[in-house]
Design a protein around this motif. Structure first.
Motif, PDB file in Angstrom:
ATOM      1  N   GLY A  78       0.820  -1.214   0.000  1.00 14.87           N
ATOM      2  CA  GLY A  78       0.000   0.000   0.000  1.00 14.87           C
ATOM      3  C   GLY A  78       0.847   1.255   0.000  1.00 14.87           C
ATOM      4  O   GLY A  78       0.566   2.212  -0.728  1.00 14.87           O
ATOM      5  N   TRP A  79       1.911   1.293   0.823  1.00 19.28           N
ATOM      6  CA  TRP A  79       2.797   2.455   0.842  1.00 19.28           C
ATOM      7  C   TRP A  79       3.545   2.604  -0.475  1.00 19.28           C
ATOM      8  O   TRP A  79       3.744   3.727  -0.952  1.00 19.28           O
ATOM      9  CB  TRP A  79       3.790   2.358   2.008  1.00 19.28           C
ATOM     10  N   VAL A  80       3.932   1.479  -1.082  1.00 22.52           N
ATOM     11  CA  VAL A  80       4.627   1.550  -2.379  1.00 22.52           C
ATOM     12  C   VAL A  80       3.690   2.104  -3.447  1.00 22.52           C
ATOM     13  O   VAL A  80       4.088   2.954  -4.257  1.00 22.52           O
ATOM     14  CB  VAL A  80       5.178   0.157  -2.769  1.00 22.52           C
ATOM     15  N   VAL A  81       2.455   1.660  -3.450  1.00 24.48           N
ATOM     16  CA  VAL A  81       1.489   2.142  -4.445  1.00 24.48           C
ATOM     17  C   VAL A  81       1.214   3.634  -4.245  1.00 24.48           C
ATOM     18  O   VAL A  81       1.126   4.398  -5.219  1.00 24.48           O
ATOM     19  CB  VAL A  81       0.187   1.314  -4.387  1.00 24.48           C
ATOM     20  N   ALA A  82       1.099   4.073  -2.981  1.00 25.28           N
ATOM     21  CA  ALA A  82       0.884   5.501  -2.727  1.00 25.28           C
ATOM     22  C   ALA A  82       2.063   6.328  -3.242  1.00 25.28           C
ATOM     23  O   ALA A  82       1.872   7.393  -3.841  1.00 25.28           O
ATOM     24  CB  ALA A  82       0.670   5.746  -1.234  1.00 25.28           C
ATOM     25  N   ALA A  83       3.272   5.845  -3.024  1.00 22.82           N
ATOM     26  CA  ALA A  83       4.460   6.557  -3.519  1.00 22.82           C
ATOM     27  C   ALA A  83       4.487   6.586  -5.041  1.00 22.82           C
ATOM     28  O   ALA A  83       4.821   7.617  -5.653  1.00 22.82           O
ATOM     29  CB  ALA A  83       5.729   5.903  -2.977  1.00 22.82           C
ATOM     30  N   ILE A  84       4.133   5.492  -5.672  1.00 14.99           N
ATOM     31  CA  ILE A  84       4.106   5.442  -7.144  1.00 14.99           C
ATOM     32  C   ILE A  84       3.067   6.417  -7.684  1.00 14.99           C
ATOM     33  O   ILE A  84       3.307   7.096  -8.697  1.00 14.99           O
ATOM     34  CB  ILE A  84       3.854   4.003  -7.626  1.00 14.99           C
ATOM     35  N   LEU A  85       1.900   6.486  -7.035  1.00 18.65           N
ATOM     36  CA  LEU A  85       0.877   7.443  -7.482  1.00 18.65           C
ATOM     37  C   LEU A  85       1.393   8.874  -7.424  1.00 18.65           C
ATOM     38  O   LEU A  85       1.138   9.675  -8.327  1.00 18.65           O
ATOM     39  CB  LEU A  85      -0.385   7.304  -6.639  1.00 18.65           C
ATOM     40  N   LEU A  86       2.118   9.205  -6.357  1.00 15.29           N
ATOM     41  CA  LEU A  86       2.656  10.560  -6.250  1.00 15.29           C
ATOM     42  C   LEU A  86       3.799  10.791  -7.237  1.00 15.29           C
ATOM     43  O   LEU A  86       3.961  11.902  -7.748  1.00 15.29           O
ATOM     44  CB  LEU A  86       3.100  10.833  -4.814  1.00 15.29           C
ATOM     45  N   LEU A  87       4.573   9.758  -7.525  1.00 17.19           N
ATOM     46  CA  LEU A  87       5.635   9.902  -8.525  1.00 17.19           C
ATOM     47  C   LEU A  87       5.076  10.084  -9.933  1.00 17.19           C
ATOM     48  O   LEU A  87       5.744  10.654 -10.802  1.00 17.19           O
ATOM     49  CB  LEU A  87       6.567   8.688  -8.497  1.00 17.19           C
ATOM     50  N   MET A  88       3.857   9.620 -10.145  1.00 16.22           N
ATOM     51  CA  MET A  88       3.238   9.779 -11.460  1.00 16.22           C
ATOM     52  C   MET A  88       2.845  11.229 -11.734  1.00 16.22           C
ATOM     53  O   MET A  88       2.472  11.569 -12.858  1.00 16.22           O
ATOM     54  CB  MET A  88       2.017   8.863 -11.589  1.00 16.22           C
ATOM     55  N   LEU A  89       2.935  12.094 -10.720  1.00 19.86           N
ATOM     56  CA  LEU A  89       2.681  13.517 -10.945  1.00 19.86           C
ATOM     57  C   LEU A  89       3.746  14.122 -11.854  1.00 19.86           C
ATOM     58  O   LEU A  89       3.489  15.108 -12.547  1.00 19.86           O
ATOM     59  CB  LEU A  89       2.659  14.272  -9.611  1.00 19.86           C
ATOM     60  N   ILE A  90       4.940  13.534 -11.826  1.00 18.33           N
ATOM     61  CA  ILE A  90       6.022  13.996 -12.706  1.00 18.33           C
ATOM     62  C   ILE A  90       5.761  13.387 -14.078  1.00 18.33           C
ATOM     63  O   ILE A  90       5.829  12.174 -14.253  1.00 18.33           O
ATOM     64  CB  ILE A  90       7.389  13.536 -12.174  1.00 18.33           C
ATOM     65  N   GLY A 134      -3.138  18.658 -18.425  1.00 12.56           N
ATOM     66  CA  GLY A 134      -4.280  18.984 -17.572  1.00 12.56           C
ATOM     67  C   GLY A 134      -3.995  18.737 -16.107  1.00 12.56           C
ATOM     68  O   GLY A 134      -3.081  18.012 -15.725  1.00 12.56           O
ATOM     69  N   ARG A 135      -4.797  19.357 -15.255  1.00 11.12           N
ATOM     70  CA  ARG A 135      -4.638  19.189 -13.821  1.00 11.12           C
ATOM     71  C   ARG A 135      -5.634  18.187 -13.235  1.00 11.12           C
ATOM     72  O   ARG A 135      -5.569  17.871 -12.057  1.00 11.12           O
ATOM     73  CB  ARG A 135      -4.797  20.540 -13.111  1.00 11.12           C
ATOM     74  N   VAL A 136      -6.564  17.715 -14.062  1.00  6.47           N
ATOM     75  CA  VAL A 136      -7.532  16.735 -13.574  1.00  6.47           C
ATOM     76  C   VAL A 136      -6.815  15.447 -13.185  1.00  6.47           C
ATOM     77  O   VAL A 136      -7.126  14.831 -12.159  1.00  6.47           O
ATOM     78  CB  VAL A 136      -8.620  16.460 -14.640  1.00  6.47           C
ATOM     79  N   GLU A 137      -5.821  15.045 -13.982  1.00  6.59           N
ATOM     80  CA  GLU A 137      -5.047  13.854 -13.665  1.00  6.59           C
ATOM     81  C   GLU A 137      -4.321  14.020 -12.339  1.00  6.59           C
ATOM     82  O   GLU A 137      -4.247  13.085 -11.535  1.00  6.59           O
ATOM     83  CB  GLU A 137      -4.018  13.551 -14.763  1.00  6.59           C
ATOM     84  N   ASP A 138      -3.771  15.208 -12.101  1.00  3.10           N
ATOM     85  CA  ASP A 138      -3.069  15.466 -10.843  1.00  3.10           C
ATOM     86  C   ASP A 138      -4.015  15.339  -9.654  1.00  3.10           C
ATOM     87  O   ASP A 138      -3.652  14.782  -8.620  1.00  3.10           O
ATOM     88  CB  ASP A 138      -2.439  16.865 -10.854  1.00  3.10           C
ATOM     89  N   LEU A 139      -5.229  15.854  -9.808  1.00  5.91           N
ATOM     90  CA  LEU A 139      -6.196  15.769  -8.715  1.00  5.91           C
ATOM     91  C   LEU A 139      -6.563  14.321  -8.397  1.00  5.91           C
ATOM     92  O   LEU A 139      -6.671  13.938  -7.225  1.00  5.91           O
ATOM     93  CB  LEU A 139      -7.449  16.571  -9.058  1.00  5.91           C
ATOM     94  N   TRP A 140      -6.747  13.514  -9.434  1.00  9.07           N
ATOM     95  CA  TRP A 140      -7.060  12.102  -9.220  1.00  9.07           C
ATOM     96  C   TRP A 140      -5.894  11.381  -8.552  1.00  9.07           C
ATOM     97  O   TRP A 140      -6.103  10.592  -7.620  1.00  9.07           O
ATOM     98  CB  TRP A 140      -7.403  11.410 -10.545  1.00  9.07           C
ATOM     99  N   LEU A 141      -4.682  11.631  -9.015  1.00  7.26           N
ATOM    100  CA  LEU A 141      -3.518  10.964  -8.429  1.00  7.26           C
ATOM    101  C   LEU A 141      -3.335  11.362  -6.971  1.00  7.26           C
ATOM    102  O   LEU A 141      -3.094  10.506  -6.111  1.00  7.26           O
ATOM    103  CB  LEU A 141      -2.265  11.295  -9.237  1.00  7.26           C
ATOM    104  N   ILE A 142      -3.453  12.641  -6.681  1.00 12.14           N
ATOM    105  CA  ILE A 142      -3.290  13.108  -5.304  1.00 12.14           C
ATOM    106  C   ILE A 142      -4.433  12.585  -4.430  1.00 12.14           C
ATOM    107  O   ILE A 142      -4.211  12.143  -3.296  1.00 12.14           O
ATOM    108  CB  ILE A 142      -3.219  14.649  -5.264  1.00 12.14           C
ATOM    109  N   GLY A 143      -5.639  12.617  -4.952  1.00 13.21           N
ATOM    110  CA  GLY A 143      -6.791  12.134  -4.188  1.00 13.21           C
ATOM    111  C   GLY A 143      -6.699  10.648  -3.859  1.00 13.21           C
ATOM    112  O   GLY A 143      -6.946  10.227  -2.727  1.00 13.21           O
ATOM    113  N   LEU A 144      -6.333   9.842  -4.846  1.00 13.48           N
ATOM    114  CA  LEU A 144      -6.210   8.406  -4.602  1.00 13.48           C
ATOM    115  C   LEU A 144      -5.062   8.098  -3.649  1.00 13.48           C
ATOM    116  O   LEU A 144      -5.171   7.223  -2.785  1.00 13.48           O
ATOM    117  CB  LEU A 144      -6.029   7.660  -5.924  1.00 13.48           C
ATOM    118  N   ALA A 145      -3.938   8.799  -3.806  1.00 10.49           N
ATOM    119  CA  ALA A 145      -2.806   8.595  -2.897  1.00 10.49           C
ATOM    120  C   ALA A 145      -3.190   9.012  -1.477  1.00 10.49           C
ATOM    121  O   ALA A 145      -2.852   8.319  -0.510  1.00 10.49           O
ATOM    122  CB  ALA A 145      -1.586   9.374  -3.379  1.00 10.49           C
TER     123      ALA A 145
END
Length: 90
Positions: A42-54, A59-70
């Motif tokens: 779970g912690w690895v997946v959360a880190a990967i989601l935040l790394l996907m911001l790079i 668009g910023r909609v993808e960023d909101l989904w990634l941050i929200g899910l993380a």
């Protein structure tokens, strides 16, 4: 030719609440989950989601989904850690 009597199941040395017909892995001793590996995953997946911001998305909609899910995943993991820590005190 097969006999008319049903075979009797062998006596088990351990008492399990799991029916061996439904869960054949319980017969050889494994039945359950991997809680420590699940938490680490779970912690690895959360880190990967935040790394996907790079990335190269515009668009910023993808960023909101990634941050929200993380954030949701981190909330669940922290709540689980708190419940495990205080469960013996209740």
């Amino acid at each position: 030719m097969a006999g008319k009597q049903l075979e009797k199941p062998e006596a088990q040395s351990t008492v399990t609440a799991v029916d061996l017909v439904d869960e054949p892995s319980a017969e050889w001793g494994w039945h359950g989950e991997f809680p420590k590996a699940t938490r680490i995953g779970g912690w690895v997946v959360a880190a990967i989601l935040l790394l996907m911001l790079i990335g190269n998305h515009q668009g910023r909609v993808e960023d909101l989904w990634l941050i929200g899910l993380a954030a949701l995943l981190v909330f669940i993991l922290v709540r689980d850690a708190m419940r495990r820590r205080t469960s013996w005190r209740r």
